[in-house]
Design a protein around this motif. Sequence first.
Motif, PDB file in Angstrom:
ATOM      1  N   GLY A  38       0.829  -1.202   0.000  1.00 45.02           N
ATOM      2  CA  GLY A  38       0.000   0.000   0.000  1.00 45.02           C
ATOM      3  C   GLY A  38       0.860   1.248   0.000  1.00 45.02           C
ATOM      4  N   SER A  66       0.007   4.536   0.011  1.00 43.86           N
ATOM      5  CA  SER A  66      -0.724   5.763   0.314  1.00 43.86           C
ATOM      6  C   SER A  66      -0.069   6.400   1.541  1.00 43.86           C
ATOM      7  N   GLU A  81       2.137  -1.184  -4.654  1.00 42.82           N
ATOM      8  CA  GLU A  81       0.890  -0.411  -4.738  1.00 42.82           C
ATOM      9  C   GLU A  81       0.047  -0.944  -5.899  1.00 42.82           C
ATOM     10  N   ARG A  82      -1.204  -1.240  -5.579  1.00 42.73           N
ATOM     11  CA  ARG A  82      -2.119  -1.825  -6.564  1.00 42.73           C
ATOM     12  C   ARG A  82      -2.434  -0.856  -7.698  1.00 42.73           C
ATOM     13  N   ASP A  83      -2.530   0.427  -7.353  1.00 46.78           N
ATOM     14  CA  ASP A  83      -2.891   1.444  -8.358  1.00 46.78           C
ATOM     15  C   ASP A  83      -1.696   1.847  -9.198  1.00 46.78           C
ATOM     16  N   GLN A 106     -11.845   7.587  -0.795  1.00 47.52           N
ATOM     17  CA  GLN A 106     -12.199   8.701   0.099  1.00 47.52           C
ATOM     18  C   GLN A 106     -11.480   9.987  -0.261  1.00 47.52           C
ATOM     19  N   THR A 164       0.730  -3.254  -8.888  1.00 49.13           N
ATOM     20  CA  THR A 164       1.145  -4.537  -8.313  1.00 49.13           C
ATOM     21  C   THR A 164       0.265  -4.832  -7.106  1.00 49.13           C
ATOM     22  N   GLU A 165      -0.510  -5.897  -7.210  1.00 51.10           N
ATOM     23  CA  GLU A 165      -1.468  -6.208  -6.146  1.00 51.10           C
ATOM     24  C   GLU A 165      -0.984  -7.393  -5.326  1.00 51.10           C
ATOM     25  N   VAL A 166      -0.963  -7.224  -4.011  1.00 48.78           N
ATOM     26  CA  VAL A 166      -0.609  -8.342  -3.136  1.00 48.78           C
ATOM     27  C   VAL A 166      -1.840  -9.226  -2.969  1.00 48.78           C
ATOM     28  N   ALA A 172      -0.226  -1.739   4.885  1.00 46.44           N
ATOM     29  CA  ALA A 172      -0.763  -0.366   4.920  1.00 46.44           C
ATOM     30  C   ALA A 172      -1.813  -0.257   3.814  1.00 46.44           C
ATOM     31  N   TRP A 198      -5.801 -13.286   5.063  1.00 40.62           N
ATOM     32  CA  TRP A 198      -4.511 -13.861   4.657  1.00 40.62           C
ATOM     33  C   TRP A 198      -3.872 -14.635   5.817  1.00 40.62           C
ATOM     34  N   ASP A 255      -4.998   2.882   8.486  1.00 41.00           N
ATOM     35  CA  ASP A 255      -6.387   2.436   8.587  1.00 41.00           C
ATOM     36  C   ASP A 255      -6.508   0.921   8.670  1.00 41.00           C
ATOM     37  N   PRO A 258     -14.915   9.395  10.040  1.00 40.68           N
ATOM     38  CA  PRO A 258     -14.181  10.510   9.421  1.00 40.68           C
ATOM     39  C   PRO A 258     -14.588  11.883   9.919  1.00 40.68           C
TER      40      PRO A 258
HETATM   41  C1  LIG Z   1     -15.141  10.125   3.836  1.00 42.76           C
HETATM   42  C2  LIG Z   1     -13.810  10.189   4.533  1.00 42.76           C
HETATM   43  C3  LIG Z   1     -13.305  11.426   4.944  1.00 42.76           C
HETATM   44  C4  LIG Z   1     -12.084  11.479   5.625  1.00 42.76           C
HETATM   45  N1  LIG Z   1     -11.629  12.685   6.074  1.00 42.76           N
HETATM   46  C5  LIG Z   1     -10.453  12.736   6.742  1.00 42.76           C
HETATM   47  C6  LIG Z   1      -9.948  13.983   7.218  1.00 42.76           C
HETATM   48  O1  LIG Z   1     -10.558  15.041   7.088  1.00 42.76           O
HETATM   49  N2  LIG Z   1      -8.738  13.984   7.853  1.00 42.76           N
HETATM   50  C7  LIG Z   1      -8.038  12.837   8.055  1.00 42.76           C
HETATM   51  O2  LIG Z   1      -6.953  12.890   8.643  1.00 42.76           O
HETATM   52  N3  LIG Z   1      -8.496  11.636   7.631  1.00 42.76           N
HETATM   53  C8  LIG Z   1      -9.681  11.569   6.983  1.00 42.76           C
HETATM   54  N4  LIG Z   1     -10.133  10.364   6.548  1.00 42.76           N
HETATM   55  C9  LIG Z   1      -9.341   9.157   6.823  1.00 42.76           C
HETATM   56  C10 LIG Z   1      -8.202   8.984   5.809  1.00 42.76           C
HETATM   57  O3  LIG Z   1      -8.726   8.981   4.518  1.00 42.76           O
HETATM   58  C11 LIG Z   1      -7.481   7.670   6.100  1.00 42.76           C
HETATM   59  O4  LIG Z   1      -7.195   7.608   7.467  1.00 42.76           O
HETATM   60  C12 LIG Z   1      -6.171   7.518   5.330  1.00 42.76           C
HETATM   61  O5  LIG Z   1      -6.383   7.461   3.954  1.00 42.76           O
HETATM   62  C13 LIG Z   1      -5.450   6.243   5.772  1.00 42.76           C
HETATM   63  O6  LIG Z   1      -4.292   6.064   5.012  1.00 42.76           O
HETATM   64  P1  LIG Z   1      -3.784   4.583   4.686  1.00 42.76           P
HETATM   65  O7  LIG Z   1      -2.507   4.779   3.971  1.00 42.76           O
HETATM   66  O8  LIG Z   1      -3.824   3.769   5.916  1.00 42.76           O
HETATM   67  O9  LIG Z   1      -4.884   3.953   3.721  1.00 42.76           O
HETATM   68  P2  LIG Z   1      -5.398   4.434   2.297  1.00 42.76           P
HETATM   69  O10 LIG Z   1      -5.146   5.878   2.116  1.00 42.76           O
HETATM   70  O11 LIG Z   1      -6.817   3.969   2.190  1.00 42.76           O
HETATM   71  O12 LIG Z   1      -4.494   3.666   1.255  1.00 42.76           O
HETATM   72  C14 LIG Z   1      -4.462   2.276   1.091  1.00 42.76           C
HETATM   73  C15 LIG Z   1      -3.543   1.978  -0.100  1.00 42.76           C
HETATM   74  O13 LIG Z   1      -3.341   0.583  -0.242  1.00 42.76           O
HETATM   75  C16 LIG Z   1      -3.470   0.194  -1.608  1.00 42.76           C
HETATM   76  N5  LIG Z   1      -3.851  -1.222  -1.627  1.00 42.76           N
HETATM   77  C17 LIG Z   1      -4.993  -1.759  -1.122  1.00 42.76           C
HETATM   78  N6  LIG Z   1      -4.968  -3.090  -1.274  1.00 42.76           N
HETATM   79  C18 LIG Z   1      -3.797  -3.413  -1.877  1.00 42.76           C
HETATM   80  C19 LIG Z   1      -3.206  -4.650  -2.268  1.00 42.76           C
HETATM   81  N7  LIG Z   1      -3.808  -5.819  -2.062  1.00 42.76           N
HETATM   82  N8  LIG Z   1      -1.980  -4.611  -2.856  1.00 42.76           N
HETATM   83  C20 LIG Z   1      -1.332  -3.417  -3.063  1.00 42.76           C
HETATM   84  N9  LIG Z   1      -1.857  -2.225  -2.703  1.00 42.76           N
HETATM   85  C21 LIG Z   1      -3.079  -2.233  -2.094  1.00 42.76           C
HETATM   86  C22 LIG Z   1      -4.526   1.154  -2.142  1.00 42.76           C
HETATM   87  O14 LIG Z   1      -4.495   1.259  -3.557  1.00 42.76           O
HETATM   88  C23 LIG Z   1      -4.130   2.461  -1.432  1.00 42.76           C
HETATM   89  O15 LIG Z   1      -3.130   3.157  -2.149  1.00 42.76           O
HETATM   90  C24 LIG Z   1     -11.355  10.286   5.876  1.00 42.76           C
HETATM   91  C25 LIG Z   1     -11.870   9.059   5.471  1.00 42.76           C
HETATM   92  C26 LIG Z   1     -13.068   9.009   4.812  1.00 42.76           C
HETATM   93  C27 LIG Z   1     -13.599   7.655   4.425  1.00 42.76           C
END
Ligand SMILES: Cc1cc2nc3c(=O)[nH]c(=O)nc-3n(C[C@H](O)[C@H](O)[C@H](O)COP(=O)(O)OP(=O)(O)OC[C@H]3O[C@@H](n4cnc5c(N)ncnc54)[C@H](O)[C@@H]3O)c2cc1C
Length: 459
Positions: free
Chosen positions: A17, A19, A40-42, A56, A142-144, A180, A190, A323, A330
């Motif tokens: 991941g 992000s 990263e899958r995307d 989101q 690349t998807e895990v 992540a 898994w 997350d 949120p």
């Molecule tokens: C409606 C909404 C509003 C929000 N507003 C706020 C805000 O105002 N402030 C704030 O701080 N937070 C906010 N959040 C929360 C915030 O969006 C998340 O906490 C944050 O994106 C978490 O980051 P992350 O890297 O853990 O996950 P994500 O950002 O969700 O990223 C996950 C990544 O993993 C990749 N991935 C998934 N599966 C695979 C796989 N199998 N193989 C390879 N890659 C994969 C995805 O493509 C993505 O790039 C909000 C959430 C929502 C739903």
Amino acid sequence: MRAHSPSSPLGHVVVIGGSMAGLLAAHVLSRHAERVTVLERDHYEAGSGPRSGVPQSRHTHVLLTSGMEALEELLPGVVRELEDAGAPNLSIPADLGVWQAGQWVSRANPSRPVMTGSRPLLDHVVRGRVLADPRVDVRTSTEVTGFLGGPDRITGVSVRGRGSDHQEYEELEADLVVDATGRGSRTPEWLTALGAGAPAEEVLETGRAYATCVFETDDAGSPDQVKGFYIVPDAAQPFGAIILPAEGDRWMVTLSGPRGQAPPTDPAGFVDFAAALPHDAPHKWLSTARPLGRPVGYRHTANRRRRYDLAARDRTGLLVVGDALCMFNPVYGQGLSVAALNAVALGRALAAPDLPSTHSLQRKVLRSSRGAWDVATGADSPMPGATGDAVRSGLVERLLNRYLERVRVRVPGDPVVCKAFRDVLFLKAPPTSLLTSPRVVFRTLLRPAIPTPPDLPTP
Ligand SMILES: Cc1cc2nc3c(=O)[nH]c(=O)nc-3n(C[C@H](O)[C@H](O)[C@H](O)COP(=O)(O)OP(=O)(O)OC[C@H]3O[C@@H](n4cnc5c(N)ncnc54)[C@H](O)[C@@H]3O)c2cc1C
């Protein structure tokens, strides 16, 4: 974890991941690893547009004070870089019309900064900084698909390429795998497939629904004399609104409602919905602004925490962050800040002279999200229709809720209580600080609430 050279004791680290949580973890881990590979899958979009793996990202995203500070600690100069790219830096409550507990919050109360640029802009700037480091390698599209190893030791991941006609499967070995992958994390499945148990989960669901739409105005002007609005929903008043400036003279507008009263996703219905807010100022402003496209809805708003720290103390090779570990309603705007706090905690733990166990790292990462969890579940527990095993409903919790209700009604007019409450909300102080500060306790229990004027407050 296996021992490697003293300068890179982690060996090969794979982060799933790319992000916010994954990139920041990769940045920190790269100082202690032979190499770090982010999967990263995307495909990353050129420029700073939303992408499908982070749905989101079309919604309003606020970076709290704690998140700004943690991000700056990880990537010095990044706040300035975001400002230069157009991300507004606001002082709260000085710059906003904040409505809480039936009143406007006085804008003369002590303020703290937050950043309100769009989520794609934030991701773009952070990604640029992290991936400029040659120690971090990224493989996109690349998807895990699962873990390698056994119940007690994760030794790598299986992956498949995306986007080509023939999908290629591959196995990638790693000394440490970091999940992540966000809200849709499949680590519980898994692990089960390897014969290990899924972690215990704590859940609190209020059933809130959101919709977000981007607006512009003719003069790119602010709504009235303020730079935006934050209408805080609570048990007595369940409708919420966030109207904030973003880069490019646009406004991100998110409306929210309780279970069964979701904001509509057609532009006219969306604006009409704002008439249900407890003050007419946001609706009046929206009626004069122009929507840029259709509103986008969102319903998966439960607070959910996975207790990897309680499971398999002896398991090595797996760490879960962001997350995928702990996600929040949120409405409190915490997830990005927590992703940065997770990475800071990881960096501090790895700075110890001896390499900590994966279990110890997991506990420290979880601890760094605890304040946010306590704020979100504490505020959501009294919401009508809140369900799940994390709802706090015992006698102590009910007394605590009564006390916090007294705090909340004093926030608008009392600068001391407002400052203490805002520090908790912005993850600068633990929720317990509201109970341990003699000044806050005195004002909460022995002083009446100070009313603020009914009109939108001037500074
Ligand atoms: C409606 C909404 C509003 C929000 N507003 C706020 C805000 O105002 N402030 C704030 O701080 N937070 C906010 N959040 C929360 C915030 O969006 C998340 O906490 C944050 O994106 C978490 O980051 P992350 O890297 O853990 O996950 P994500 O950002 O969700 O990223 C996950 C990544 O993993 C990749 N991935 C998934 N599966 C695979 C796989 N199998 N193989 C390879 N890659 C994969 C995805 O493509 C993505 O790039 C909000 C959430 C929502 C739903």
